[in-house]
Design a protein around this motif. Structure first.
Motif, PDB file in Angstrom:
ATOM      1  N   ALA A 471      34.291  48.903 -38.171  1.00 50.72           N
ATOM      2  CA  ALA A 471      33.092  49.231 -37.572  1.00 50.72           C
ATOM      3  C   ALA A 471      31.635  48.292 -38.172  1.00 50.72           C
ATOM      4  CB  ALA A 471      32.531  50.656 -37.908  1.00 50.72           C
ATOM      5  N   LEU A 472      31.877  47.808 -39.461  1.00 53.55           N
ATOM      6  CA  LEU A 472      30.968  46.800 -39.959  1.00 53.55           C
ATOM      7  C   LEU A 472      30.844  45.626 -39.541  1.00 53.55           C
ATOM      8  CD1 LEU A 472      28.508  46.479 -42.123  1.00 53.55           C
ATOM      9  CD2 LEU A 472      30.600  46.096 -43.717  1.00 53.55           C
ATOM     10  N   PHE A 473      32.197  45.269 -39.100  1.00 53.74           N
ATOM     11  CA  PHE A 473      32.443  43.851 -38.660  1.00 53.74           C
ATOM     12  C   PHE A 473      32.677  44.046 -37.076  1.00 53.74           C
ATOM     13  CE2 PHE A 473      33.584  43.293 -43.167  1.00 53.74           C
ATOM     14  CZ  PHE A 473      33.205  42.120 -43.250  1.00 53.74           C
ATOM     15  N   HIS A 474      32.891  44.590 -36.465  1.00 54.44           N
ATOM     16  CA  HIS A 474      33.116  44.886 -35.008  1.00 54.44           C
ATOM     17  C   HIS A 474      32.235  44.017 -34.147  1.00 54.44           C
ATOM     18  CE1 HIS A 474      30.278  47.878 -34.203  1.00 54.44           C
ATOM     19  NE2 HIS A 474      30.718  47.507 -32.756  1.00 54.44           N
ATOM     20  N   LEU A 513      41.688  47.274 -35.232  1.00 54.57           N
ATOM     21  CA  LEU A 513      40.923  48.171 -34.894  1.00 54.57           C
ATOM     22  C   LEU A 513      39.885  47.525 -34.155  1.00 54.57           C
ATOM     23  CD1 LEU A 513      40.797  50.046 -38.414  1.00 54.57           C
ATOM     24  CD2 LEU A 513      41.465  51.359 -36.114  1.00 54.57           C
ATOM     25  N   ILE A 514      39.382  46.188 -34.636  1.00 51.10           N
ATOM     26  CA  ILE A 514      38.368  45.661 -33.892  1.00 51.10           C
ATOM     27  C   ILE A 514      38.606  45.342 -32.344  1.00 51.10           C
ATOM     28  CG2 ILE A 514      36.989  43.346 -33.785  1.00 51.10           C
ATOM     29  CD1 ILE A 514      36.857  43.765 -36.969  1.00 51.10           C
ATOM     30  N   ASN A 524      45.426  53.495 -29.707  1.00 50.65           N
ATOM     31  CA  ASN A 524      46.997  53.817 -29.776  1.00 50.65           C
ATOM     32  C   ASN A 524      47.176  54.919 -30.913  1.00 50.65           C
ATOM     33  OD1 ASN A 524      48.021  52.096 -27.784  1.00 50.65           O
ATOM     34  ND2 ASN A 524      47.672  50.332 -29.279  1.00 50.65           N
ATOM     35  N   ASN A 525      45.990  54.865 -31.857  1.00 51.36           N
ATOM     36  CA  ASN A 525      46.157  56.045 -32.761  1.00 51.36           C
ATOM     37  C   ASN A 525      44.798  56.622 -33.014  1.00 51.36           C
ATOM     38  OD1 ASN A 525      44.753  54.189 -34.644  1.00 51.36           O
ATOM     39  ND2 ASN A 525      46.780  53.033 -34.933  1.00 51.36           N
ATOM     40  N   VAL A 530      38.896  57.138 -33.204  1.00 53.26           N
ATOM     41  CA  VAL A 530      37.507  57.335 -33.975  1.00 53.26           C
ATOM     42  C   VAL A 530      36.629  56.280 -33.917  1.00 53.26           C
ATOM     43  CG1 VAL A 530      36.590  57.465 -36.154  1.00 53.26           C
ATOM     44  CG2 VAL A 530      38.530  59.048 -35.674  1.00 53.26           C
ATOM     45  N   LEU A 531      37.036  54.975 -33.759  1.00 49.50           N
ATOM     46  CA  LEU A 531      36.147  53.704 -33.721  1.00 49.50           C
ATOM     47  C   LEU A 531      35.598  53.637 -32.313  1.00 49.50           C
ATOM     48  CD1 LEU A 531      34.891  51.437 -34.926  1.00 49.50           C
ATOM     49  CD2 LEU A 531      36.896  50.087 -34.632  1.00 49.50           C
ATOM     50  N   LYS A 532      36.605  53.911 -31.223  1.00 46.89           N
ATOM     51  CA  LYS A 532      36.246  53.795 -29.643  1.00 46.89           C
ATOM     52  C   LYS A 532      35.042  54.676 -29.527  1.00 46.89           C
ATOM     53  CE  LYS A 532      38.230  52.085 -26.583  1.00 46.89           C
ATOM     54  NZ  LYS A 532      38.006  50.936 -25.657  1.00 46.89           N
TER      55      LYS A 532
END
Length: 605
Positions: A471-474, A513-514, A524-525, A530-532
């Motif tokens: 999340a910090l880098f996305h 994740l990014i 997919n998991n 959570v990130l989306k």
């Protein structure tokens, strides 16, 4: 001595004078280019000199000569293709000490450069290009330079004349490489190996570090051992110990300060500041003691003298700097150094003695034994603790000797704060002003929401750390290119995170994740879900309207103008299809999102 002997000397001094003269008027830079090399790949798109732009000129692309003092010079790089952005690093020789870190920048600016010769060297994954920049002195500078050149020529001729009379040409006029190197370094900016190393050391100017951890290690009973040990054996043994200590310090990114006889001194948290240095220094101390204990056991079996080590540690502020003129040395000073030395002298052979300050910073990682107070001059008393080992639940086999996976995860959570500070500072300075939505505040919001959703959904501590780091880098890719910014974000992750102790498989997980935050990607998991959900949390928040206006403004800037009506249609279509993936996000945001959808629908009517 004949004329044949004089001619080579006259020729050499004449060539030196010509070189110096050409350097002053800027022609030497052009000769340097023609005599050295032509670059195979053009990487500089344009050069801006105090407002005047040179757009890919055929000659001045490789040699730039300007007059007087520059307000600024800006080098603009050839843009890379969005899908294959190039890592770059650059170095202005004569101004910078060495290359900076690899980056995705498309330009760099230098201001208030003084007169002289500079070389701007740009490297990428695909090539190298050098720009020779010359800033000419004022008219008075030319006059002074001319006078100096005349004096050099006259002095040289006088030396030749004296050499002719005394028959000592080689002693009075030794034109070999060793003697001319200082002249080249002074006048032509060609540093010798020694001066380059000294310059690198001298750059460590005086800096105050608020949180550094100092370690002193001293061999117990060294004086008695010296009395009956062979000198060569003694030196070999000391060298073996200190080489191992150096390896341990390097492993934990601790700076070796110096050795004094049988004493070893190092410090964590400098020259690069970090929050984890107390833990890392104690880990290094444990490894040093384990090495010495193993060596002692082997020596006892062979009936030899064995060495024991006392270690003292304290954490606090220090001042670092370089001292000396002919021989430079890096050192640190302050009460922290003195207290660490007292911790060592008050310790016991085979043990690690830490101050109360250090104990408070390491107590969650190590088992410690309180051993009383020690008076410190002008400071009162300080508590002392012996470090017994790593916490059982944080060590392999609960033996307290080697850290386990949980230990590293716990350490990485502390290290995350260092990463966050670096990334947010970088985004603050390098994000374009046109990025009005995907800015620092959005990154902070996503990181916060990731932790809320991740904990509610039951993510493990390690998986939560990986998602929060993603999340910090996305959105860091917006610093490079708003188009396909996820790809650029992954490049930045792979460049930065190895420096902070992340393993290859962890970096790969963060990269995936990014990429899952792309608008058309399906998670997919649970980690990706959570990130989306955290990334699009604003869709169901009360501040949806002002945030959506910022996003509209950003899209207009990067993708072309779009009317308010077109934007509302786009939002309505997106919100109609969008779904939250985690149960927690559905519970928190789904109702508000439906309300936003109805508002937009009314606007379209």
């Amino acid at each position: 001595m004949t004329l044949k002997v004089l001619i080579p000397g006259i020729r050499k001094i004449t060539l030196l004078a010509i070189c110096l003269f050409l350097t002053q008027i800027g022609i030497y830079a052009e000769l340097s280019y023609s005599l050295l090399q032509k670059e195979a790949k053009r990487m500089i798109n344009s050069i801006v000199l105090s407002g005047d732009t040179l757009n890919r000129p055929s000659v001045l692309d490789t040699v730039c000569a300007v007059e007087s003092k520059l307000d600024f010079v800006e080098f603009n790089f050839v843009p890379a293709h969005p899908d294959s952005a190039e890592l770059r690093r650059f170095y202005l020789k004569g101004h910078d000490a060495t290359f900076g870190k690899w980056t995705y920048k498309n330009s760099v600016t230098y201001s208030n450069l003084e007169k002289g010769n500079y070389q701007f060297i740009l490297e990428s994954e695909k090539g190298v290009q050098t720009i020779y920049l010359y800033i000419a002195p004022s008219l008075n500078g030319y006059l002074v330079s001319t006078v100096i050149l005349l004096l050099v020529a006259v002095t040289g001729l006088l030396l030749l004349k004296i050499g002719f009379k005394k028959g000592a040409k080689r002693k009075l006029f030794p034109f070999h490489r060793d003697s001319i190197a200082p002249l080249l370094q002074k006048y032509l900016n060609q540093p010798t190996t020694e001066t380059a190393e000294y310059r690198k050391l001298a750059q460590r100017r005086s800096i105050k570090y608020e949180k550094a951890t100092v370690l002193f290690a001293d061999i117990q009973g060294f004086t008695k051992i010296v009395e009956h040990m062979n000198p060569e054996t003694l030196i070999d043994e000391l060298d073996r110990f200190f080489v191992h200590f150096d390896e341990v310090a390097e492993k934990y990114k601790i700076e070796k300060i110096k050795t004094i006889g049988d004493a070893y001194m190092c410090a964590g948290g400098l020259p690069e500041k970090n929050r984890t240095n107390p833990i890392e220094v104690v880990m290094a101390a444990i490894e040093m003691q384990q090495f010495m204990q193993k060596t002692g056991e082997e020596a006892q079996k062979d009936g030899k003298d064995f060495w024991e080590l006392r270690i003292g540690i304290h954490t606090g502020s220090v001042i670092s700097g370089v001292i000396g003129r002919k021989k430079l040395s890096f050192d640190i000073w302050g009460d922290t150094v003195n207290i660490a030395s007292r911790m060592e002298s008050s310790g016991v052979a085979g043990k690690i003695n830490v101050s109360g300050v250090s104990y408070q910073l390491i107590k969650d990682f190590f088992v410690c034994e309180y051993r009383g107070k020690m008076p410190i001059k002008y400071k009162g008393e300080t508590d002392m603790y012996f470090v017994k080992g790593i916490m059982p639940h944080l060590s392999d086999g609960e033996l307290g000797k080697r850290p386990n996976e949980e230990f590293f995860t716990k350490l990485q959570w502390i290290r995350y704060d260092d990463i966050e500070e670096v990334v947010l500072t970088k985004m603050k300075t390098e994000l374009p002003a046109s990025v009005t939505y995907h800015n620092i505040q959005h990154t902070i919001d996503v990181c916060t929401q990731v932790e809320v959703l991740g904990r509610a959904e039951g993510l493990s501590s390690k998986n939560l750390l990986l998602v929060k780091t993603a999340a910090l880098f996305h959105d860091t890719g917006f610093m490079v290119n708003p188009q396909h910014h996820e790809v650029q974000s992954v490049r930045i992750v792979r460049e930065m995170l190895p420096h902070y102790g992340f393993r290859k498989n962890e970096i790969e997980t963060i990269s995936q994740l990014i990429m899952a935050t792309e608008s058309n990607a399906e998670p997919n998991n649970l980690m990706e879900m959570v990130l989306k959900d955290a990334d699009l949390d604003y869709l169901g928040r009360a501040d949806f309207v002002p945030l959506s206006l910022k996003l509209w403004e950003e899209l207009c800037e990067h993708n072309g103008k779009m009317s308010q009506k077109e934007w509302n249609k786009k939002q309505f279509a997106f919100l109609s299809k969008h779904v939250y993936y985690t149960a927690t996000a559905k519970k928190m945001r789904q109702v508000n999102k439906k309300m936003q959808l109805k508002k937009i629908e009314r606007l379209l009517k």
